[in-house]
Scaffold this active site. Structure first.
Site, PDB file in Angstrom:
ATOM      1  N   GLU A 432       0.416  -3.736  -5.381  1.00 31.22           N
ATOM      2  CA  GLU A 432       0.575  -4.855  -4.437  1.00 31.22           C
ATOM      3  C   GLU A 432       0.031  -6.203  -4.905  1.00 31.22           C
ATOM      4  OE1 GLU A 432      -0.824  -3.477  -0.569  1.00 31.22           O
ATOM      5  OE2 GLU A 432       1.050  -2.398  -0.256  1.00 31.22           O
ATOM      6  N   GLU A 519       5.924   2.891  -0.716  1.00 31.60           N
ATOM      7  CA  GLU A 519       4.866   3.095   0.277  1.00 31.60           C
ATOM      8  C   GLU A 519       5.444   2.833   1.650  1.00 31.60           C
ATOM      9  OE1 GLU A 519       1.241   0.851  -0.095  1.00 31.60           O
ATOM     10  OE2 GLU A 519       0.816   1.631  -2.098  1.00 31.60           O
TER      11      GLU A 519
HETATM   12  C1  BMA Z   1      -1.153  -0.181   1.065  1.00 36.26           C
HETATM   13  C2  BMA Z   1      -1.837   0.642   0.037  1.00 36.26           C
HETATM   14  C3  BMA Z   1      -3.287   0.780   0.272  1.00 36.26           C
HETATM   15  C4  BMA Z   1      -3.600   0.831   1.725  1.00 36.26           C
HETATM   16  C5  BMA Z   1      -2.402   1.186   2.531  1.00 36.26           C
HETATM   17  C6  BMA Z   1      -2.643   1.241   4.000  1.00 36.26           C
HETATM   18  O1  BMA Z   1      -1.490  -1.496   0.997  1.00 36.26           O
HETATM   19  O2  BMA Z   1      -1.514   0.173  -1.214  1.00 36.26           O
HETATM   20  O3  BMA Z   1      -3.977  -0.252  -0.348  1.00 36.26           O
HETATM   21  O4  BMA Z   1      -4.614   1.718   1.936  1.00 36.26           O
HETATM   22  O5  BMA Z   1      -1.394   0.275   2.316  1.00 36.26           O
HETATM   23  O6  BMA Z   1      -2.961  -0.024   4.522  1.00 36.26           O
END
Ligand code: BMA
Length: 830
Positions: A432, A519
């Site tokens: 990120e 993610e």
């Molecule tokens: C993203 C991940 C983590 C974080 C998750 C939940 O940003 O890369 O850094 O724990 O979301 O917020």
């Protein structure tokens, strides 16, 4: 362990007799200052203090808060040792991992200073050692002091969390995360020992393994270190093939190539077997005597990332052995805030759980560590693909010295170390950070200072191309493939979807057709047994002090509630809250997975955030901090199954999508029925489906199926004829608006080998029936969860526990739950 044979090579572990001392400081509590504490090596200060009974368990209640001094203290580890017999030309002290700012002293002589947890170190101590009574000390300076000093020198930079983790090469989440405690460790976290050798040793061995027209190819890059300048020979063997090369005096590197005729290939699970071949490398001196050996089980497979622009943007598709693989992934974080506790057995349990949830890839997230040899061996053996991030996460990282040198050394070491593992299919530059630079208001405070761009877009891709051109590299997660594009553009490359959890409702996953979602996730509390072990709150409430302390996400509790009330009935007590928030987590993630998989082809992967936890906490994990499976785990197993039937909204109404991630075509007959909640059919149709291997087929559902007469009292069920399980359900209204009947059922408990069977027969619809045996016995486990039964149907849960559980407790609230057990006039047990 010692292996001393004349002047031959030997290794002697130095893991015994260690003590630990705090360097005097007003921060150090009385009773700990000045005391020699027995220490475990490999290990860390926190676990040593805990074992000595000097601190409370940092994972319980809010003990974490009182233990902040540990990370701000300097510590000294000491031991004494006799060295093994033998008279090698060189004796090296080899430290596989020091956490982090360390000064290493042998017999009162400082032999080295280190400041990178992610590297290994080797110090020549030949002239310092005597046969007996050697002293070895490792002093660890406070990681905070080091990081703050660099921050003050270089200027602060933006960061998603308050601590200065980007100013030290140390596991970032140690400084706290939105699922992790702030417990800043120090210690000898990996093996330490002596390595005695003569003439020369294998310094690095880097096998680059590819498949070329069906033949396996190993390009073996070897570097030697010399104690004396004699000619040496490297020999390598794999699958009956061998090669040999001489390294003349004055040179130190060689490349050997081995070709294996039509080897059995290594495949990701679900695509084929995981055949591995032993690769052995030996180093010989003049006269042929053995100087050193190295071996690894390699696998022959090719990997390619397809990002060729198309009509929708640009894909992100992993091809293994030229077969495109739909990634059913999970993000992996360190399995414990204290990495020395993550034993091979524990990893094996976690891999069992990942595998049983039909996961085929783990992404090792950049705020943790480069995963261990045990982790990669398991991944190789079981066919789980691995994406490894370089270790940068959620912050602007300085590119000034000493960091550039450290990052380059760390990356070269790790790329070399992991090169032999077939499971590793992708390197990513960071988590990120390019997105952060674009969207998180970093640019103004940075005022032109470095933020890591040079690492992600120059240094790291250059190193990967040079040291391991067999593997793809992607600059970040998320990333769109070019600096001209927004890094999180769903039409290009990889995407993180976080607005769903942070601000929107989970049905908004359907607004995205990402090429690859790296993610996305939704929070839920850990299992009840885990909460009860970790928290002494009495009573437990969603906002009781321990619950609040073990919820690290910004406004986490509010977001849980917002998400819940949009869909489910309002909880009346903690038991409801616990069941419903866990259920909502499972619903949210399954909706996302089914939606993404329904676009198989255009979308080629989903990596759920997150598989595991590092301590007991409310988080996005499917497996909680004590290793227990949350309802999300069961939902993932279903949503990630090879064959998925799912009802999806499409322009014209609703469609049935059949996804086949298996290698055989799927021909089946589906009956779709719209029926009332009481089970009365309103419309029925039959669909013949032919789904080729590794593809998805979408069939619009007829109008009479998709238009309910009364949306609050009907459900659509699409099931394979003659096949139990795997059916798709579609409710026309949210659970909170559905006119649920009061739950009515029979439940029969009978003993079975090593446990009990609980057979539930529904008299009414039972929505998301779930059994929580851990409420009765923390060791108890159940094989199924979140089962929706129509009137007349039944399900059998199998429970394993230490002792038989009380049958009445096992079949009543709060152990046996369903959404409609809270409906007034409810009838739990008939
Ligand atoms: C993203 C991940 C983590 C974080 C998750 C939940 O940003 O890369 O850094 O724990 O979301 O917020």
């Amino acid at each position: 362990m010692s292996d001393a044979r004349g002047t031959g090579p030997y290794r002697q572990a130095l893991h015994d007799g260690w003590t630990l001392r705090a360097v005097p400081d007003p921060l150090v509590p009385a009773g700990i200052g000045g005391r020699a504490i027995p220490a475990t090596v490999p290990g860390c200060v926190h676990t040593d203090l805990l074992a000595a009974g000097l601190i409370p368990d940092p994972y319980l209640d809010d003990n974490e808060t009182d233990l902040a001094w540990i990370g701000r203290t300097d510590w000294v580890y000491e031991t004494t040792f006799d060295r093994s017999a033998g008279d090698p030309q060189r004796l090296d002290l080899v430290c596989a991992g020091l956490d982090t700012v360390a000064t290493v002293t042998v017999n009162d002589v400082a032999v080295g200073h280190t400041e990178n947890m992610h590297r290994g170190y080797r110090f020549d101590v030949t002239s310092l050692l005597r046969a007996e009574g050697n002293t070895l000390a490792v002093r660890f300076d406070s990681a905070y002091r080091y990081a703050q000093a660099h921050r003050d020198r270089l200027g602060d930079r933006p960061n998603a969390y308050p601590e200065p983790f980007q100013f030290i090469r140390k596991m970032a989440c140690n400084f706290g995360w939105d699922w992790g405690p702030t417990l800043v460790t120090a210690g000898i976290w990996q093996a330490i020992g002596l390595h005695g050798w003569s003439a020369a040793r294998l310094a690095t061995v880097r096998p680059l393994v590819t498949v070329d027209g069906g033949d396996g190819r190993v390009e073996l890059h070897v570097e030697v270190e010399r104690a004396t300048d004699v000619p040496v020979t490297v020999r390598a063997r794999v699958a009956g093939q061998s090669a040999e090369v001489a390294i003349p005096v004055g040179e130190r590197a060689a490349v050997l190539t081995l070709t294996v005729d039509r080897p059995e290939l290594w495949w990701p699970r679900g695509y084929g077997g995981q055949r591995r071949y032993e690769l052995t490398v030996t180093l010989h001196g003049p006269g042929g005597h053995l100087l050193d050996t190295w071996d690894r089980r390699i696998g022959f497979r090719s990997v390619r990332l397809d990002t060729t622009p198309d009509a929708h943007g640009a894909p992100f598709a992993l091809h293994v052995n030229e077969v495109p693989v739909f990634v059913r992934g999970a993000n992996w974080i360190p399995d414990d805030a204290f990495p020395n506790r993550v034993t091979a057995d524990r990893l094996a349990r976690r891999f069992d759980q990942a595998q049983a949830a039909n996961i085929n890839l783990l992404r090792v997230w950049g705020g943790g560590r480069y995963e261990s040899a045990d982790f990669y061996d398991l991944a190789d053996e079981r066919g789980l693909l691995v994406q490894q991030d370089f270790l940068f996460a959620c912050a602007a990282y300085p590119e000034e010295e000493p960091f550039t040198t450290e990052v380059a050394a760390e990356a070269a070491e790790q790329v070399t170390r992991l090169a032999g593992h077939p499971s590793l299919v992708l390197w990513t530059g960071n988590n990120e950070n390019i997105w952060g630079w674009h969207d998180w208001d970093w640019q103004e405070p940075l005022a032109g200072r470095s933020w890591g761009r040079g690492y992600y877009l120059e240094l790291l891709p250059r190193l990967v191309a040079e040291l391991d051109p067999t593997r793809p590299y992607w600059p970040s997660s998320p990333y769109s493939g070019s600096e001209e594009l927004h890094p999180n553009d769903p039409a290009y490359g990889t995407t993180h979807i976080w607005d769903v959890w942070n601000t929107d409702d989970y049905v908004r996953y359907r607004d995205y057709v990402p090429r690859f979602v790296a993610e996305f996730g939704y929070q839920g509390p850990p299992t009840y047994a885990t909460l009860r072990r970790a928290l002494s709150d009495e009573p437990l409430a969603h906002d009781s002090p321990g619950m609040a302390h073990h919820q690290k996400a910004a406004d986490g509790d509010l977001k849980l509630r917002r998400g819940l009330v949009a869909h489910l009935p309002v909880p009346r007590d903690f038991d409801d809250w616990h069941y419903l928030t866990q259920l909502n987590q499972a619903r949210a993630v399954s909706l996302g997975v089914e939606h993404f998989r329904s676009h198989r082809g255009r979308c080629m992967g989903a990596i759920v955030w997150q598989l595991n936890d590092c301590w007991p906490v409310t988080s996005w994990a499917a497996i909680d901090g004590d290793g227990r499976r949350k309802p999300l785990w069961y939902a993932l197993r279903r949503a990630y199954a090879d064959r998925l039937l799912t009802v999806q909204p499409r322009e014209a109404g609703l469609a049935l999508v059949a996804v086949n991630d298996g290698g055989r075509p799927w021909r089946t007959t589906i009956t779709a029925t719209r029926l009332t909640l009481a089970g009365e059919p309103k419309a029925k149709c039959t669909l013949e489906l032919q789904v080729p291997a590794y593809s998805a087929v979408t069939v619009p559902l007829p109008a009479d199926q998709v238009r309910p007469d009364d949306g609050r009292d009907e459900v659509l069920v699409a099931a394979e004829d003659g096949v139990a399980g795997g059916r798709a359900l579609w409710f026309f209204a949210e659970d909170r608006d559905v006119r649920w009947p009061a739950a009515g059922f029979d439940a029969v408990v009978e003993p079975t080998a090593g446990g009990q069977r609980v057979r539930v027969t529904a008299h009414t619809i039972l929505r998301d029936l779930t059994l929580y045996p851990d409420r009765l016995d923390p060791s108890a486990e159940v094989d199924e969860a979140l089962v929706t039964l129509l009137p007349g149907e039944s399900v059998t849960f199998t429970v394993h526990a230490g002792d038989p559980l009380d049958p009445v407790a096992l079949t009543t609230r709060p152990v046996l739950r369903c959404v409609n057990d809270g409906v007034p006039g409810r009838k739990l047990v008939d």
